[in-house]
Design a protein around this motif. Structure first.
Motif, PDB file in Angstrom:
ATOM      1  N   TYR A 200      18.264  32.058  51.185  1.00 33.79           N
ATOM      2  CA  TYR A 200      19.170  32.329  49.992  1.00 33.79           C
ATOM      3  C   TYR A 200      20.696  32.743  50.264  1.00 33.79           C
ATOM      4  O   TYR A 200      20.740  33.522  50.869  1.00 33.79           O
ATOM      5  N   LEU A 201      21.151  32.392  49.837  1.00 33.82           N
ATOM      6  CA  LEU A 201      22.793  32.630  49.726  1.00 33.82           C
ATOM      7  C   LEU A 201      23.511  32.807  48.334  1.00 33.82           C
ATOM      8  O   LEU A 201      22.603  32.764  47.210  1.00 33.82           O
ATOM      9  N   PHE A 202      24.287  33.759  48.417  1.00 32.71           N
ATOM     10  CA  PHE A 202      25.061  34.385  47.006  1.00 32.71           C
ATOM     11  C   PHE A 202      26.596  34.490  47.120  1.00 32.71           C
ATOM     12  O   PHE A 202      26.923  34.574  48.263  1.00 32.71           O
ATOM     13  N   TRP A 203      27.336  34.870  46.640  1.00 28.24           N
ATOM     14  CA  TRP A 203      28.971  35.226  46.726  1.00 28.24           C
ATOM     15  C   TRP A 203      28.484  36.065  45.129  1.00 28.24           C
ATOM     16  O   TRP A 203      28.073  36.032  44.022  1.00 28.24           O
ATOM     17  N   TYR A 204      29.226  37.138  45.495  1.00 31.74           N
ATOM     18  CA  TYR A 204      29.610  38.380  44.648  1.00 31.74           C
ATOM     19  C   TYR A 204      31.480  38.432  44.611  1.00 31.74           C
ATOM     20  O   TYR A 204      32.061  37.797  45.613  1.00 31.74           O
ATOM     21  N   VAL A 205      31.783  39.127  43.242  1.00 32.60           N
ATOM     22  CA  VAL A 205      33.145  39.461  42.992  1.00 32.60           C
ATOM     23  C   VAL A 205      32.761  41.185  43.365  1.00 32.60           C
ATOM     24  O   VAL A 205      31.972  41.207  42.580  1.00 32.60           O
ATOM     25  N   GLN A 206      33.788  41.476  44.068  1.00 29.07           N
ATOM     26  CA  GLN A 206      34.011  42.193  43.519  1.00 29.07           C
ATOM     27  C   GLN A 206      36.336  43.061  42.360  1.00 29.07           C
ATOM     28  O   GLN A 206      36.763  43.379  43.817  1.00 29.07           O
ATOM     29  N   SER A 207      36.238  42.800  41.985  1.00 21.23           N
ATOM     30  CA  SER A 207      37.688  43.748  41.317  1.00 21.23           C
ATOM     31  C   SER A 207      37.832  45.674  41.640  1.00 21.23           C
ATOM     32  O   SER A 207      36.666  46.293  42.302  1.00 21.23           O
ATOM     33  N   PRO A 208      39.101  45.256  41.972  1.00 25.03           N
ATOM     34  CA  PRO A 208      39.575  46.940  42.461  1.00 25.03           C
ATOM     35  C   PRO A 208      38.836  48.167  41.544  1.00 25.03           C
ATOM     36  O   PRO A 208      38.921  47.966  40.399  1.00 25.03           O
TER      37      PRO A 208
ATOM     38  N   GLY B 260      32.067  47.757  41.151  1.00 29.62           N
ATOM     39  CA  GLY B 260      30.960  47.107  41.607  1.00 29.62           C
ATOM     40  C   GLY B 260      31.270  45.551  41.835  1.00 29.62           C
ATOM     41  O   GLY B 260      31.707  44.780  41.147  1.00 29.62           O
ATOM     42  N   LEU B 261      30.203  45.233  42.621  1.00 30.24           N
ATOM     43  CA  LEU B 261      30.138  43.457  42.809  1.00 30.24           C
ATOM     44  C   LEU B 261      29.068  43.549  41.870  1.00 30.24           C
ATOM     45  O   LEU B 261      27.974  42.880  41.665  1.00 30.24           O
ATOM     46  N   GLN B 262      29.873  41.513  41.746  1.00 34.29           N
ATOM     47  CA  GLN B 262      29.346  41.293  40.722  1.00 34.29           C
ATOM     48  C   GLN B 262      29.326  39.788  40.552  1.00 34.29           C
ATOM     49  O   GLN B 262      29.915  39.536  41.668  1.00 34.29           O
ATOM     50  N   LEU B 263      27.896  39.690  40.659  1.00 34.98           N
ATOM     51  CA  LEU B 263      27.410  38.668  40.843  1.00 34.98           C
ATOM     52  C   LEU B 263      28.071  36.282  40.460  1.00 34.98           C
ATOM     53  O   LEU B 263      28.217  36.801  39.191  1.00 34.98           O
ATOM     54  N   LEU B 264      28.772  35.824  41.478  1.00 30.47           N
ATOM     55  CA  LEU B 264      29.339  34.686  40.684  1.00 30.47           C
ATOM     56  C   LEU B 264      27.690  33.555  40.802  1.00 30.47           C
ATOM     57  O   LEU B 264      28.254  32.751  39.676  1.00 30.47           O
ATOM     58  N   LEU B 265      27.093  33.722  41.461  1.00 30.69           N
ATOM     59  CA  LEU B 265      26.657  32.824  41.402  1.00 30.69           C
ATOM     60  C   LEU B 265      25.545  32.574  42.821  1.00 30.69           C
ATOM     61  O   LEU B 265      25.364  33.716  44.203  1.00 30.69           O
ATOM     62  N   LYS B 266      24.447  32.108  42.807  1.00 29.55           N
ATOM     63  CA  LYS B 266      23.258  32.481  43.977  1.00 29.55           C
ATOM     64  C   LYS B 266      22.940  30.600  43.988  1.00 29.55           C
ATOM     65  O   LYS B 266      22.905  30.647  43.459  1.00 29.55           O
ATOM     66  N   TYR B 267      22.026  30.729  45.617  1.00 30.16           N
ATOM     67  CA  TYR B 267      21.701  28.940  45.989  1.00 30.16           C
ATOM     68  C   TYR B 267      19.967  29.662  46.524  1.00 30.16           C
ATOM     69  O   TYR B 267      19.856  30.529  47.451  1.00 30.16           O
ATOM     70  N   PHE B 268      18.875  28.966  45.640  1.00 24.77           N
ATOM     71  CA  PHE B 268      17.604  29.382  46.472  1.00 24.77           C
ATOM     72  C   PHE B 268      17.293  27.914  47.223  1.00 24.77           C
ATOM     73  O   PHE B 268      16.435  27.684  48.034  1.00 24.77           O
TER      74      PHE B 268
ATOM     75  N   VAL C  50      25.858  24.093  43.285  1.00 28.40           N
ATOM     76  CA  VAL C  50      25.549  25.655  42.195  1.00 28.40           C
ATOM     77  C   VAL C  50      26.853  25.927  41.998  1.00 28.40           C
ATOM     78  O   VAL C  50      27.737  25.958  41.992  1.00 28.40           O
ATOM     79  N   GLN C  51      26.326  25.709  40.470  1.00 26.70           N
ATOM     80  CA  GLN C  51      27.740  26.614  39.232  1.00 26.70           C
ATOM     81  C   GLN C  51      27.915  28.336  38.914  1.00 26.70           C
ATOM     82  O   GLN C  51      25.955  28.703  38.668  1.00 26.70           O
ATOM     83  N   GLY C  52      28.622  28.687  38.990  1.00 27.50           N
ATOM     84  CA  GLY C  52      28.227  29.854  38.547  1.00 27.50           C
ATOM     85  C   GLY C  52      29.344  30.414  38.017  1.00 27.50           C
ATOM     86  O   GLY C  52      29.912  29.648  36.286  1.00 27.50           O
ATOM     87  N   ILE C  53      29.280  32.201  37.171  1.00 25.43           N
ATOM     88  CA  ILE C  53      30.204  32.034  36.507  1.00 25.43           C
ATOM     89  C   ILE C  53      31.901  32.446  36.685  1.00 25.43           C
ATOM     90  O   ILE C  53      31.896  32.107  37.414  1.00 25.43           O
ATOM     91  N   LYS C  54      32.460  31.923  35.637  1.00 20.71           N
ATOM     92  CA  LYS C  54      33.650  32.823  35.693  1.00 20.71           C
ATOM     93  C   LYS C  54      34.887  31.135  36.105  1.00 20.71           C
ATOM     94  O   LYS C  54      35.829  30.942  36.871  1.00 20.71           O
ATOM     95  N   GLY C  55      33.840  29.799  36.238  1.00 14.90           N
ATOM     96  CA  GLY C  55      33.996  28.761  35.911  1.00 14.90           C
ATOM     97  C   GLY C  55      34.141  28.163  37.379  1.00 14.90           C
ATOM     98  O   GLY C  55      34.830  27.086  39.365  1.00 14.90           O
ATOM     99  N   PHE C  56      33.791  29.565  38.841  1.00 18.19           N
ATOM    100  CA  PHE C  56      33.395  28.868  39.941  1.00 18.19           C
ATOM    101  C   PHE C  56      32.336  27.959  40.709  1.00 18.19           C
ATOM    102  O   PHE C  56      30.951  28.010  39.485  1.00 18.19           O
ATOM    103  N   GLU C  57      31.828  27.554  41.146  1.00 16.51           N
ATOM    104  CA  GLU C  57      30.990  26.491  41.867  1.00 16.51           C
ATOM    105  C   GLU C  57      30.874  26.654  43.503  1.00 16.51           C
ATOM    106  O   GLU C  57      32.304  27.159  43.761  1.00 16.51           O
TER     107      GLU C  57
ATOM    108  N   LYS D 290      36.685  26.860  42.953  1.00 18.99           N
ATOM    109  CA  LYS D 290      38.096  27.298  42.074  1.00 18.99           C
ATOM    110  C   LYS D 290      38.900  26.358  41.757  1.00 18.99           C
ATOM    111  O   LYS D 290      40.258  26.048  42.522  1.00 18.99           O
ATOM    112  N   PRO D 291      38.464  25.392  40.273  1.00 18.38           N
ATOM    113  CA  PRO D 291      39.807  24.211  40.672  1.00 18.38           C
ATOM    114  C   PRO D 291      40.831  24.777  39.845  1.00 18.38           C
ATOM    115  O   PRO D 291      42.613  24.369  40.176  1.00 18.38           O
TER     116      PRO D 291
END
Lengths: 115, 117
Positions: free
Chosen positions: A32-40, A43-51, A57-64, A78-79
């Motif tokens: 199970y794989l995850f990407w999180y983003v943390q702005s200064p 807290g950490l926000q989940l961008l996307l996950k793969y199970f 995998v498409q995520g939020i904010k235009g990320f894949e 991100k393009p």
């Protein structure tokens, strides 16, 4: 032991350019794989996950992110980067039983966006 | 939907003083709860996790303790703060995994910035 490596500590990219963040994992089974983003200061926000299933995998904010089993990688892309994408990005892998309460995080990649 | 709250957002404390950070989760029952610390320029360090009321596991030896007095409340404490306790503290929750499964998504709170002087 399962582990996650983010080879790039810091990446600088121009606004509007593409972005790719690397993540490699060490794991015996399908992870199970995850990407999180943390702005200064946030807290950490989940961008996307793969199970399972589709390896792109498409995520939020235009990320894949793309899962590549042969390379043990889960790279984030991100393009076209926006100034608001400046943040720290963490890749994580979910650990299996009996440690199935725990995520193993990479050390993070800091992204700077220049105008 | 679920939400997670942490307070205070910022705290400045003298060395040797006590600490109490609180985390609450709304909109779910029986979550796994976690406390992490981020030191400046460092990654995430898991401090404690809890799978139920009164059930606390410590991941690293330290000056801190945790308690879970209610299902959706998680508290991080210290009797006497050290300079090295400074950092950014994050609380997180996840659904309980089923037996033999893999750790699922963790959802993070906004964090508490602790400065020990």
């Amino acid at each position: 032991a399962q582990s996650v490596t983010q080879p790039d500590i810091h990446i600088t990219v121009s606004e509007g350019a593409s972005l790719e963040l690397r993540c490699n994992y060490s794991y015996g089974a399908t992870p199970y794989l995850f990407w999180y983003v943390q702005s200064p200061g946030q807290g950490l926000q989940l961008l996307l996950k793969y199970f399972s299933g589709d390896t792109l995998v498409q995520g939020i904010k235009g990320f894949e992110a793309e899962f590549k089993r042969s390379q043990s990688s889960f790279n984030l892309r991100k393009p076209s980067v926006h100034w608001s994408d400046a943040a720290e990005y963490f890749c994580a892998v979910g650990l299996p039983f009996p440690n199935d309460y725990k995520l193993s995080f990479g050390a993070g990649t800091t992204v700077t966006v220049r105008a | 939907s679920q939400t997670i709250h942490q307070w205070p957002a910022t705290l400045v404390q003298p060395v040797g003083s006590p600490l109490s950070l609180e985390c609450t989760v709304e909109g779910t029952s029986n979550p796994n709860l976690y406390w992490y610390r981020q030191a400046a320029g460092r990654g995430l360090q898991l401090l404690f996790y809890s799978v139920g009321i009164g059930q606390i596991s410590s991941e690293v030896p330290q000056n801190l303790s945790a308690s879970r007095p209610q299902d959706r409340q998680f508290i991080l404490s210290s009797k006497k703060l050290l300079l090295s306790d400074s950092g950014f503290y994050l609380c997180a929750w996840s659904f309980l995994p089923t037996s033999g499964s893999v750790a699922d998504t963790q959802y993070f709170g906004p964090g508490t910035r602790l400065t020990v002087l």
